[in-house]
Enzyme design. Structure first.
Site, PDB file in Angstrom:
ATOM      1  N   MET A  31      -3.903   4.392   9.265  1.00 38.38           N
ATOM      2  CA  MET A  31      -4.772   4.102   8.126  1.00 38.38           C
ATOM      3  C   MET A  31      -6.008   3.330   8.609  1.00 38.38           C
ATOM      4  O   MET A  31      -6.685   2.673   7.820  1.00 38.38           O
ATOM      5  CB  MET A  31      -4.022   3.297   7.059  1.00 38.38           C
ATOM      6  CG  MET A  31      -2.867   4.092   6.450  1.00 38.38           C
ATOM      7  SD  MET A  31      -2.465   3.597   4.768  1.00 38.38           S
ATOM      8  CE  MET A  31      -2.056   1.888   5.015  1.00 38.38           C
ATOM      9  N   HIS A  35      -5.706  -1.577  15.958  1.00 31.34           N
ATOM     10  CA  HIS A  35      -5.526  -2.737  16.835  1.00 31.34           C
ATOM     11  C   HIS A  35      -4.723  -2.286  18.061  1.00 31.34           C
ATOM     12  O   HIS A  35      -4.463  -1.076  18.236  1.00 31.34           O
ATOM     13  CB  HIS A  35      -4.821  -3.871  16.077  1.00 31.34           C
ATOM     14  CG  HIS A  35      -3.582  -3.434  15.337  1.00 31.34           C
ATOM     15  ND1 HIS A  35      -2.472  -2.965  15.976  1.00 31.34           N
ATOM     16  CD2 HIS A  35      -3.311  -3.386  14.001  1.00 31.34           C
ATOM     17  CE1 HIS A  35      -1.541  -2.655  15.082  1.00 31.34           C
ATOM     18  NE2 HIS A  35      -2.028  -2.888  13.873  1.00 31.34           N
ATOM     19  N   HIS A  38      -1.899   0.232  17.584  1.00 27.43           N
ATOM     20  CA  HIS A  38      -2.343   1.631  17.470  1.00 27.43           C
ATOM     21  C   HIS A  38      -2.761   2.163  18.846  1.00 27.43           C
ATOM     22  O   HIS A  38      -2.488   3.317  19.186  1.00 27.43           O
ATOM     23  CB  HIS A  38      -3.541   1.743  16.523  1.00 27.43           C
ATOM     24  CG  HIS A  38      -3.244   1.358  15.106  1.00 27.43           C
ATOM     25  ND1 HIS A  38      -3.760   0.232  14.519  1.00 27.43           N
ATOM     26  CD2 HIS A  38      -2.473   1.953  14.163  1.00 27.43           C
ATOM     27  CE1 HIS A  38      -3.352   0.154  13.265  1.00 27.43           C
ATOM     28  NE2 HIS A  38      -2.548   1.178  13.024  1.00 27.43           N
ATOM     29  N   ASP A 151       7.157  -0.395  11.629  1.00 28.43           N
ATOM     30  CA  ASP A 151       7.434   0.200  10.317  1.00 28.43           C
ATOM     31  C   ASP A 151       8.755   0.971  10.413  1.00 28.43           C
ATOM     32  O   ASP A 151       8.803   2.197  10.255  1.00 28.43           O
ATOM     33  CB  ASP A 151       6.283   1.132   9.925  1.00 28.43           C
ATOM     34  CG  ASP A 151       4.984   0.362   9.794  1.00 28.43           C
ATOM     35  OD1 ASP A 151       4.929  -0.567   8.983  1.00 28.43           O
ATOM     36  OD2 ASP A 151       4.039   0.667  10.536  1.00 28.43           O
ATOM     37  N   GLN A 154       9.942   3.131   7.508  1.00 30.68           N
ATOM     38  CA  GLN A 154       9.081   4.326   7.444  1.00 30.68           C
ATOM     39  C   GLN A 154       9.558   5.370   8.453  1.00 30.68           C
ATOM     40  O   GLN A 154       9.604   6.572   8.155  1.00 30.68           O
ATOM     41  CB  GLN A 154       7.633   3.915   7.730  1.00 30.68           C
ATOM     42  CG  GLN A 154       6.679   5.066   7.996  1.00 30.68           C
ATOM     43  CD  GLN A 154       5.234   4.606   8.085  1.00 30.68           C
ATOM     44  OE1 GLN A 154       4.608   4.333   7.077  1.00 30.68           O
ATOM     45  NE2 GLN A 154       4.681   4.520   9.289  1.00 30.68           N
ATOM     46  N   SER A 186      -0.477  -6.194  13.070  1.00 34.62           N
ATOM     47  CA  SER A 186      -0.563  -5.445  11.818  1.00 34.62           C
ATOM     48  C   SER A 186      -2.003  -5.524  11.348  1.00 34.62           C
ATOM     49  O   SER A 186      -2.651  -6.574  11.512  1.00 34.62           O
ATOM     50  CB  SER A 186       0.355  -6.090  10.772  1.00 34.62           C
ATOM     51  OG  SER A 186      -0.018  -5.682   9.472  1.00 34.62           O
ATOM     52  N   ARG A 188      -2.844  -5.878   8.470  1.00 39.25           N
ATOM     53  CA  ARG A 188      -2.864  -6.892   7.401  1.00 39.25           C
ATOM     54  C   ARG A 188      -2.929  -8.316   7.946  1.00 39.25           C
ATOM     55  O   ARG A 188      -3.184  -9.238   7.176  1.00 39.25           O
ATOM     56  CB  ARG A 188      -1.642  -6.722   6.492  1.00 39.25           C
ATOM     57  CG  ARG A 188      -1.741  -5.477   5.633  1.00 39.25           C
ATOM     58  CD  ARG A 188      -0.685  -5.417   4.554  1.00 39.25           C
ATOM     59  NE  ARG A 188      -0.948  -4.383   3.591  1.00 39.25           N
ATOM     60  CZ  ARG A 188      -0.428  -3.139   3.616  1.00 39.25           C
ATOM     61  NH1 ARG A 188       0.413  -2.804   4.586  1.00 39.25           N
ATOM     62  NH2 ARG A 188      -0.757  -2.252   2.696  1.00 39.25           N
TER      63      ARG A 188
END
Ligand code: PAF
Length: 281
Positions: A31, A35, A38, A151, A154, A186, A188
């Protein structure tokens, strides 16, 4: 690195790679707000696959009505630079309308799994994740797709979905990447104030405590959960969402914390919901 905007462009790229028969196609769904976590997924894809596509799409259907869709970090230029530096061949960055045509009525739900752990706290979340990942898998026709263990619930949902729908894309799970002090990376984390950033370390501390108990052969999940909750109790500014010891395939609570058990935590530092986990040895 080419930037693709439509499903048709992604499909055309993938089919061209397939026709060239030069090697496997890897997909890294994200999304954005990329960072080092990823980056590790893109590197894993690069190491395993001849062709690599990174997708960047803030998927509205996986956010609840009072969640952070509108303020989710959007850092397109930096994301392009990071994806390219890690070896992505293409970056797929569609609009919402491209993924969800106005009259779209089709969604993917993995029954049972979708309402456990994060799915219980965030109703509809995994339906949104399963739907968008199915769309990406169908468009990209990749051999393998790379996701982070952070995750973990997920991952269970997507493994099951891929198996049930026989989508033919292998799910590859890559290790959690952490800051030096233990905080799991994350997108977030960008929301955290300096004091919340310190409070957020309670999640990894709780997991370390559990790992230490397991190393001493403690296998009772209730004891492990109590120990983790004690760590949270010592930091009252952090509000626990869940602490769970579950089977990683079914997300059902385990009776004994056997090797491979998923020990997962979710908690709020300020208004930021964070998750973390460990797979017990
Ligand atoms: O893990 C994420 O970033 C998202 O849930 C995913 C898999 C890209 C689907 O939007």
């Amino acid at each position: 690195m080419r930037i693709l905007r439509t499903v048709e462009e992604l499909r055309h790229w993938s089919r061209t790679c397939r026709c060239a028969a030069t090697g496997p196609i890897g997909l890294v769904p994200t999304m954005g707000a990329l960072h080092a976590g990823h980056a590790s997924l893109i590197r894993a894809a690069r190491a395993a696959c001849r062709h690599v596509a990174v997708t960047l799409f803030v998927n509205p259907t996986q956010f609840g009505p009072n969640e952070d869709l509108s303020r989710y970090p959007r850092t397109f230029e930096a994301d392009c630079a990071l994806a390219e530096s890690q070896g992505a061949d293409v970056l797929f960055a569609p609009t919402v309308e491209e993924i969800y045509p106005a009259d779209a009525r089709t969604f993917v739900e993995v029954e049972g799994l979708s309402d456990r752990l994060d799915g219980k706290s965030r109703p509809g979340h995994f339906r949104g994740v399963a739907t968008v990942v199915t769309k990406l898998f169908i468009a990209a026709e990749a051999d393998a797709a790379f996701f982070g263990q952070k995750d973990a619930a997920q991952v269970s949902v997507l493994r099951r979905m891929t198996r049930d729908l026989r989508l033919g894309t292998e799910i590859v799970v890559c290790p959690i990447v952490r800051d030096a002090d233990g905080l799991a990376l994350s997108s977030r984390n960008a929301y955290l104030s300096p004091s919340e950033r310190i409070q957020a370390l309670t999640l990894s501390r709780a997991l370390h405590r559990v790992e230490a108990l397991v190393a001493q052969d403690e296998r009772n999940p209730a004891t492990l959960i109590v120990a983790a909750r004690e760590e949270f109790a010592a930091e009252p500014a952090v509000r626990v969402d869940y602490v769970a010891a579950v089977n990683w395939d079914t997300l059902e609570p385990v009776e004994t914390a056997v090797p491979g058990t998923l020990f997962a935590v979710a908690a709020y530092a300020g208004s930021t919901r964070l998750i973390d986990n460990t797979i017990l040895r």
